[in-house]
Design a protein around this motif. Structure first.
Motif, PDB file in Angstrom:
ATOM      1  N   UNK A 154       0.825  -1.209   0.000  1.00 56.35           N
ATOM      2  CA  UNK A 154       0.000   0.000   0.000  1.00 56.35           C
ATOM      3  C   UNK A 154       0.856   1.255   0.000  1.00 56.35           C
ATOM      4  N   UNK A 155       1.941   1.245   0.780  1.00 56.20           N
ATOM      5  CA  UNK A 155       2.837   2.409   0.815  1.00 56.20           C
ATOM      6  C   UNK A 155       3.512   2.625  -0.531  1.00 56.20           C
ATOM      7  N   UNK A 156       3.904   1.546  -1.180  1.00 54.56           N
ATOM      8  CA  UNK A 156       4.503   1.679  -2.520  1.00 54.56           C
ATOM      9  C   UNK A 156       3.491   2.268  -3.503  1.00 54.56           C
ATOM     10  N   UNK A 157       2.249   1.839  -3.405  1.00 57.94           N
ATOM     11  CA  UNK A 157       1.218   2.359  -4.293  1.00 57.94           C
ATOM     12  C   UNK A 157       0.974   3.845  -4.054  1.00 57.94           C
ATOM     13  N   UNK A 158       0.905   4.244  -2.795  1.00 56.74           N
ATOM     14  CA  UNK A 158       0.703   5.656  -2.476  1.00 56.74           C
ATOM     15  C   UNK A 158       1.888   6.502  -2.941  1.00 56.74           C
ATOM     16  N   UNK A 159       3.086   5.950  -2.849  1.00 60.38           N
ATOM     17  CA  UNK A 159       4.261   6.678  -3.325  1.00 60.38           C
ATOM     18  C   UNK A 159       4.200   6.898  -4.827  1.00 60.38           C
ATOM     19  N   UNK A 160       3.752   5.890  -5.569  1.00 58.91           N
ATOM     20  CA  UNK A 160       3.617   6.045  -7.016  1.00 58.91           C
ATOM     21  C   UNK A 160       2.574   7.104  -7.359  1.00 58.91           C
ATOM     22  N   UNK A 161       1.469   7.134  -6.612  1.00 61.63           N
ATOM     23  CA  UNK A 161       0.465   8.165  -6.839  1.00 61.63           C
ATOM     24  C   UNK A 161       1.026   9.557  -6.565  1.00 61.63           C
TER      25      UNK A 161
END
Length: 285
Positions: free
Chosen positions: A255-262
């Protein structure tokens, strides 16, 4: 009195055992072509590409629209365009061949027999796929048909379309988009997190259904089914055995990786917009 009788019959075919499987990409392509259709066109017609699986199932994996014009019960297809598009597609994927054709709308129409006759010359026993983009029943109904010839003795009278089983399988990311596509109106496209939330809610509902089924079998309320039992067993065996703490860490890291990409994509869009405005201001000055 004559000893021989003239029998009205359908030509023998494997339509009773024939089935089709369509990939979500085909439905998205058809919907996109319908949105981009000419203003005077009421429906979209196109070619279906795919292959025949070893078990005889028609696997529909791709499609392209074919320009056409309709006058009353007469339909004229751009055959040259159809053949050029087929050659272009087979250069990219030579394993994809013509398996049928599609049209938008609910069910078959009067001109469907004419188009089906053309595709019958392209491939034996083509599949006719219909996609109800008008949401006549409140959602986009998708059906598949094959044609069976009605004959009187040796004389062919007409052709009848018979519906065959259609399997629409997709991964969860595709299902989120397809569920939105089926609705007549949406306020906005859901974000990835909202899509994940909807997927988790669907997963919890399926788990509750499995719990109820197992409890009913154990209590003797319903008869056990060995096939369902094997499927549940294989599904549980495929779940990785992780401690709760390790599973939570895995989900949180993803989830943190996804938020970072956003966040990075948002910064990139802002930078591009700022650069475009600075470039415009420099040209004015």
């Amino acid at each position: 009195m004559a000893n021989e009788h003239t029998v009205l019959q359908f030509s023998s075919s494997s339509s009773s055992s024939l089935s089709a499987k369509v990939h979500p990409l085909v439905i998205f392509n058809i919907s996109d072509c319908y949105v981009r259709r000419p203003d005077q066109a009421e429906r979209v017609i196109g070619t279906l590409l795919g292959s025949i699986l070893p078990d005889g199932t028609v696997d529909i994996r791709n499609s392209y629209a074919v320009p056409h014009s309709e006058f009353s019960d007469q339909v004229a297809l751009d055959i040259d365009y159809h053949h050029n598009m087929l050659i272009s597609h087979q250069k990219v994927n030579p394993k994809e061949v013509i398996v049928g054709w599609y049209s938008t709308g609910l069910g078959v129409t009067g001109g469907s027999a004419l188009i089906h006759e053309f595709y019958s010359r392209e491939v034996p026993n083509p599949v006719h796929l219909t996609v109800d983009t008008g949401f006549s029943n409140g959602e986009g109904t998708i059906k598949a048909y094959v044609s069976a010839n009605l004959s009187l003795g040796d004389r062919q009278l007409a052709a009848q379309f018979q519906e065959i089983p259609l399997d629409l399988r997709m991964i969860e990311a595709e299902r989120v988009g397809y569920d939105i596509l089926k609705t007549t109106a949406v306020d906005k496209i859901p974000t990835d997190l909202e899509g994940m939330e909807a997927t988790m809610e669907r997963l919890l509902a399926l788990i509750d259904d499995v719990y109820k089924y197992v409890d009913n079998v154990v209590e003797g309320q319903i008869a056990p089914d060995n096939n369902i039992g094997r499927f549940i067993s294989s599904t549980l065996a495929s779940v990785p055995k992780l401690p709760p703490a390790a599973f939570d860490k895995l989900v949180n890291d993803s989830l943190q990786d996804h938020l970072l990409l956003l966040y990075l994509s948002s910064i990139t869009r802002t930078q591009l917009g700022l650069a475009e405005k600075l470039n415009t201001a420099a040209q004015i000055l």
